[in-house]
Design a protein around this motif. Structure first.
Motif, PDB file in Angstrom:
ATOM      1  N   ALA A 168       0.762  -1.089   0.038  1.00 15.34           N
ATOM      2  CA  ALA A 168      -0.095  -0.104  -0.171  1.00 15.34           C
ATOM      3  C   ALA A 168       0.876   1.298   0.076  1.00 15.34           C
ATOM      4  N   LEU A 169       2.131   1.113   0.737  1.00 13.99           N
ATOM      5  CA  LEU A 169       2.828   2.277   0.571  1.00 13.99           C
ATOM      6  C   LEU A 169       3.405   2.495  -0.638  1.00 13.99           C
ATOM      7  N   ALA A 170       3.907   1.389  -1.086  1.00 12.53           N
ATOM      8  CA  ALA A 170       4.918   1.438  -2.521  1.00 12.53           C
ATOM      9  C   ALA A 170       3.903   1.649  -3.744  1.00 12.53           C
ATOM     10  N   GLY A 171       2.599   1.704  -3.533  1.00  8.76           N
ATOM     11  CA  GLY A 171       1.818   1.910  -4.634  1.00  8.76           C
ATOM     12  C   GLY A 171       1.766   0.676  -5.501  1.00  8.76           C
ATOM     13  N   VAL A 172       2.107  -0.592  -5.108  1.00  9.28           N
ATOM     14  CA  VAL A 172       1.979  -1.798  -5.694  1.00  9.28           C
ATOM     15  C   VAL A 172       0.563  -2.538  -5.670  1.00  9.28           C
ATOM     16  N   SER A 173       0.307  -3.389  -6.348  1.00  9.33           N
ATOM     17  CA  SER A 173      -1.038  -4.262  -6.194  1.00  9.33           C
ATOM     18  C   SER A 173      -0.983  -5.518  -6.045  1.00  9.33           C
TER      19      SER A 173
ATOM     20  N   LEU B   7       2.309 -10.083  -5.897  1.00  6.12           N
ATOM     21  CA  LEU B   7       2.749  -8.785  -5.787  1.00  6.12           C
ATOM     22  C   LEU B   7       3.345  -8.078  -7.002  1.00  6.12           C
ATOM     23  N   PHE B   8       2.863  -7.026  -7.308  1.00  4.78           N
ATOM     24  CA  PHE B   8       3.268  -6.090  -8.655  1.00  4.78           C
ATOM     25  C   PHE B   8       4.003  -5.110  -8.382  1.00  4.78           C
ATOM     26  N   LEU B   9       5.070  -5.055  -8.924  1.00  2.00           N
ATOM     27  CA  LEU B   9       6.030  -3.965  -8.746  1.00  2.00           C
ATOM     28  C   LEU B   9       6.456  -3.335 -10.186  1.00  2.00           C
ATOM     29  N   ASP B  10       6.437  -2.240 -10.686  1.00  2.00           N
ATOM     30  CA  ASP B  10       6.805  -1.833 -11.831  1.00  2.00           C
ATOM     31  C   ASP B  10       8.346  -1.657 -11.805  1.00  2.00           C
ATOM     32  N   LYS B  11       9.036  -1.590 -10.471  1.00  2.00           N
ATOM     33  CA  LYS B  11      10.343  -1.298 -10.455  1.00  2.00           C
ATOM     34  C   LYS B  11      10.789  -1.793  -9.230  1.00  2.00           C
ATOM     35  N   GLY B  12      12.160  -1.872  -8.991  1.00  2.00           N
ATOM     36  CA  GLY B  12      12.522  -2.294  -7.643  1.00  2.00           C
ATOM     37  C   GLY B  12      12.253  -3.647  -6.966  1.00  2.00           C
ATOM     38  N   LEU B  13      11.998  -4.483  -8.022  1.00  2.00           N
ATOM     39  CA  LEU B  13      11.483  -5.928  -7.468  1.00  2.00           C
ATOM     40  C   LEU B  13      12.789  -6.631  -6.994  1.00  2.00           C
TER      41      LEU B  13
ATOM     42  N   ASP C  31      11.378  -8.975 -19.397  1.00  2.00           N
ATOM     43  CA  ASP C  31      12.494  -8.605 -20.274  1.00  2.00           C
ATOM     44  C   ASP C  31      13.713  -9.143 -19.689  1.00  2.00           C
ATOM     45  N   ILE C  32      14.622  -9.603 -20.742  1.00  2.47           N
ATOM     46  CA  ILE C  32      16.003 -10.451 -20.412  1.00  2.47           C
ATOM     47  C   ILE C  32      16.738  -9.491 -19.449  1.00  2.47           C
ATOM     48  N   ALA C  33      16.822  -8.137 -19.657  1.00  2.00           N
ATOM     49  CA  ALA C  33      17.572  -7.393 -18.655  1.00  2.00           C
ATOM     50  C   ALA C  33      17.254  -7.639 -17.151  1.00  2.00           C
ATOM     51  N   ARG C  34      15.662  -7.606 -17.160  1.00  3.69           N
ATOM     52  CA  ARG C  34      15.131  -7.837 -15.435  1.00  3.69           C
ATOM     53  C   ARG C  34      15.646  -9.054 -15.059  1.00  3.69           C
ATOM     54  N   VAL C  35      15.411  -9.871 -15.849  1.00  2.00           N
ATOM     55  CA  VAL C  35      15.551 -11.629 -15.295  1.00  2.00           C
ATOM     56  C   VAL C  35      17.155 -11.572 -14.922  1.00  2.00           C
ATOM     57  N   MET C  36      17.955 -10.912 -15.793  1.00  2.00           N
ATOM     58  CA  MET C  36      19.450 -10.878 -15.456  1.00  2.00           C
ATOM     59  C   MET C  36      19.702 -10.204 -14.069  1.00  2.00           C
ATOM     60  N   GLU C  37      19.056  -8.916 -13.808  1.00  2.00           N
ATOM     61  CA  GLU C  37      19.089  -8.287 -12.880  1.00  2.00           C
ATOM     62  C   GLU C  37      18.705  -9.075 -11.556  1.00  2.00           C
ATOM     63  N   ALA C  38      17.920  -9.949 -11.556  1.00  2.00           N
ATOM     64  CA  ALA C  38      17.446 -10.759 -10.657  1.00  2.00           C
ATOM     65  C   ALA C  38      18.477 -11.776 -10.453  1.00  2.00           C
ATOM     66  N   THR C  39      19.144 -12.411 -11.323  1.00  2.00           N
ATOM     67  CA  THR C  39      19.962 -13.721 -11.096  1.00  2.00           C
ATOM     68  C   THR C  39      21.388 -13.039 -10.715  1.00  2.00           C
ATOM     69  N   GLU C  40      21.852 -11.880 -11.205  1.00  2.00           N
ATOM     70  CA  GLU C  40      22.937 -11.245 -10.801  1.00  2.00           C
ATOM     71  C   GLU C  40      22.617 -10.329  -9.409  1.00  2.00           C
TER      72      GLU C  40
END
Length: 348
Positions: free
Chosen positions: A12-17, A59-65, A85-94
Motif C-alpha cells: 500500500a505504501l509502495a503503490g503496488v497491487s 505482488l506487482f512492482l513496476d520497478k525495484g523488485l 525482459d531479459i535485462a530484468r531477469v538478469m538483474e534478478a540472477t545477478e
C-alpha cells in the motif's frame, strides 16, 4: 503481523497491487513477485489454482523488485519471480535473488534450450518482437532493417521512447553483438539525427505520434499492437493501432530482435514445492497458449501457435542470437546511448 499482512502494508505504501490474496501464507499457496501487470497473468493463475488447488498471491512492482527481495532477505515470502525482459531477469540472477531449478524434465521438455539459462536460473515463457511501427499512409515500403534506421532518408521521421529503457537497450545490445561497438556507435548517431523529437513516452505513445503526424516510423514491441487493438477502456488506442502497420526488421537476413518474458525461482522460496509446481504449469503448452494469447506474444514451445491477432501482424523470423549475448552487451549499449546523447534528441 503475518508475512502476507506485511506485504499488504508495504505494498500500500509502495503503490503496488495484489490480487487473489489469501488469509495466510501456508501450505497450498504460492507467492509471486511480478513485473507483469496482474490482470495479464490472472487467467493463468486462475487456471493453475483450478487444476492444482494451490492458491496464488501476487505482488506487482513496476520497478525495484530485486531490491525489494534483497531487503527482505532470508524472510522474503517470494516464491516465483515473473519478469518481462531479459535485462530484468538478469538483474534478478545477478542480484542473487534466484536459485536454480535443474534437471526438471517437465520444464526442460517444454522450453527449448535457447530459451532457458544453462544453469537453470531462469526460463523464458513467451517472446515478443522489437519491430518498426510504420504509418500506413506515409510509408510505402513493407520491409526494413534496423541498420536502415540510420539512413538520412528517415531524417526527422522517427519516434522512440527513452533510449535507456530496457526494451531499447536490448535491441542496441543485439546490434553490439552483431556488428561491434564502433559500428553501433555510428549507427546510434545516425538514428539520433533522424529523430523527430526527443525520446519520450511508451511504445503506444509512438503509435499515437504516428497517427498525429509527428513521425512516420517508430520502434515498438509487437504485443502493444494487440493491446491497442483490443483496448475497450481507452478506445482511442484502437485508432492509434489502425494508423500503423508492423514491419519486421531484417527478415531477409538475421531476423527480428526478440525479447522474453521469463520466470525464476526465488532464492528463499518458503513454498518451494508449490513454486516448482507453478513453474512446471507455466512451462506447459496449455499455459503458454493462455499466456501468449492474453499478452499478445509468441509461445516459446516449438510448434505452438500464436493468437489470431498476433498472426495478423505478419510473419516473424526471430533473430537466433543467444539471449546471453544480448545480456552481456547491455552495459556497453547503455554507455553508448549516453555517449551519443540519444535522449537529447536531434540536433538543431
Amino acid at each position: 503481523m503475518t508475512a502476507l499482512k506485511g506485504i499488504l502494508a508495504a505494498s500500500a505504501l509502495a503503490g503496488v497491487s495484489i490480487f487473489s490474496v489469501q488469509p495466510a501464507m501456508a501450505d497450498g499457496e504460492v507467492n509471486i513477485y511480478s513485473y507483469r501487470q496482474p490482470d495479464l497473468i490472472k487467467p493463468l493463475l486462475d487456471e493453475f489454482t483450478k487444476e492444482t488447488g494451490v492458491a496464488t498471491n501476487v505482488l506487482f512492482l513496476d520497478k525495484g523488485l530485486v531490491e525489494r527481495i534483497q531487503a527482505e532477505g532470508a524472510n522474503s515470502p517470494a516464491d516465483v519471480i515473473l519478469t518481462v525482459d531479459i535485462a530484468r531477469v538478469m538483474e534478478a540472477t545477478e542480484g542473487g535473488v534466484t536459485q536454480p531449478v535443474t534437471d526438471n524434465e517437465t520444464i526442460n521438455k517444454d522450453i527449448p534450450a535457447q530459451f532457458r539459462d544453462p544453469a537453470g536460473e531462469w526460463f523464458a515463457l513467451t517472446t515478443r518482437g522489437r519491430v518498426v511501427y510504420a504509418s500506413k499512409d506515409r510509408v510505402e515500403q513493407d520491409q526494413i532493417t534496423y541498420e536502415e534506421l540510420a539512413d538520412p532518408k528517415w531524417k526527422g521521421r522517427i519516434c522512440i521512447r527513452d533510449a535507456q529503457h530496457s526494451y531499447n537497450i536490448g535491441l542496441i545490445a543485439s546490434m553490439v553483438a552483431e556488428h561491434g561497438e564502433e559500428y553501433t556507435e555510428t549507427w546510434l548517431t545516425g538514428l539520433k539525427n533522424n529523430l523527430a523529437r526527443k525520446p519520450n513516452g511508451g511504445d503506444r505513445d509512438q503509435a499515437k505520434a504516428i497517427l498525429a503526424g509527428e513521425c512516420d516510423i517508430a520502434l515498438g514491441n509487437t504485443y502493444y499492437v494487440g493491446l491497442m487493438q483490443t483496448n475497450e477502456k481507452e478506445p482511442e488506442q484502437k485508432d492509434w493501432a489502425a494508423a500503423i502497420k508492423v514491419l519486421f526488421p531484417n527478415t531477409e537476413d538475421r531476423g527480428t530482435h526478440v525479447n522474453i518474458s521469463a520466470m525464476a525461482l526465488a532464492k528463499n522460496a518458503p513454498n518451494k514445492d508449490n513454486a516448482v509446481k507453478l513453474m512446471e504449469f507455466l512451462a506447459s503448452g496449455e499455459a503458454q497458449k493462455i499466456y501468449a494469447e492474453q499478452v499478445f506474444e509468441y509461445p516459446v514451445m516449438p510448434g505452438a501457435e500464436p493468437s489470431e491477432i498476433v498472426k495478423s501482424f505478419g510473419t516473424i523470423k526471430p533473430d537466433t542470437l543467444p539471449l546471453a549475448d544480448i545480456a552481456a552487451n547491455r552495459k556497453v549499449a547503455s554507455e553508448l546511448v549516453d555517449k551519443v546523447g540519444v535522449n537529447e534528441g536531434p540536433e538543431g
